[in-house]
Design an enzyme around this catalytic site. Sequence first.
Site, short mmCIF file in Angstrom:
data_model
loop_
_atom_site.label_atom_id
_atom_site.label_comp_id
_atom_site.label_asym_id
_atom_site.label_seq_id
_atom_site.Cartn_x
_atom_site.Cartn_y
_atom_site.Cartn_z
N TYR A 62 0.80 -1.22 -0.12
CA TYR A 62 -0.24 0.01 -0.12
C TYR A 62 0.84 1.24 -0.02
O TYR A 62 2.14 1.23 0.19
CB TYR A 62 -0.93 -0.15 1.22
CG TYR A 62 -0.44 0.22 2.48
CD1 TYR A 62 -0.17 1.54 3.06
CD2 TYR A 62 0.24 -0.62 3.36
CE1 TYR A 62 0.37 1.80 4.18
CE2 TYR A 62 0.57 -0.65 4.51
CZ TYR A 62 0.79 0.80 4.98
OH TYR A 62 1.25 1.09 6.31
N CYS A 63 0.09 2.45 -0.40
CA CYS A 63 0.81 3.56 -0.41
C CYS A 63 -0.20 4.61 0.08
O CYS A 63 -1.12 4.21 0.83
CB CYS A 63 1.35 4.03 -1.64
SG CYS A 63 0.21 4.22 -2.98
N HIS A 64 -0.23 6.12 -0.47
CA HIS A 64 -1.30 6.85 -0.13
C HIS A 64 -2.58 6.66 -0.74
O HIS A 64 -3.56 6.71 0.18
CB HIS A 64 -0.61 8.34 0.02
CG HIS A 64 -1.60 9.36 0.21
ND1 HIS A 64 -1.91 9.67 1.62
CD2 HIS A 64 -2.32 10.10 -0.64
CE1 HIS A 64 -2.87 10.63 1.74
NE2 HIS A 64 -3.19 10.89 0.34
N GLY A 66 -2.85 4.33 -3.63
CA GLY A 66 -2.79 3.23 -4.30
C GLY A 66 -2.31 3.11 -5.58
O GLY A 66 -1.99 2.23 -6.39
N VAL A 91 -3.55 4.00 2.10
CA VAL A 91 -3.84 4.17 3.47
C VAL A 91 -4.93 5.27 3.76
O VAL A 91 -5.31 5.55 4.80
CB VAL A 91 -2.47 4.67 4.05
CG1 VAL A 91 -1.95 5.93 3.67
CG2 VAL A 91 -2.40 4.52 5.73
#
Length: 106
Positions: A62-64, A66, A91
């Site tokens: 995951y990242c901020h 997607g 996230v």
Amino acid sequence: MAAYGSISADELNARLGEVALFDVRGPAETDRGVIEGAVLMPLHLVPMNVDRFRGDRDVVIYCHSGARSAQACQFLAGQGIDCLFNLQGGVMYWAGSGLPLVPPAQ
């Protein structure tokens, strides 16, 4: 070429502890909080650490939002890593769903 799937925040929450979880955001972002159990692996370090994604557990990245995690999934799938999942909405969606973030491990 191998593919990857997506996983919702609720699905991931139900599977925490049984998946290998990687956060590909940078330090300034992870300082604001991470999903418990996540390994911090900034996106630019993923190609040098492909073997850390191999194993017998499903891998969730995951990242901020997607987008970067989708790039990581696409790259890793091309390296033969399977059982890969991208957290839908990143996230941002996780926290927006009321799920907890914890301080990153030092």
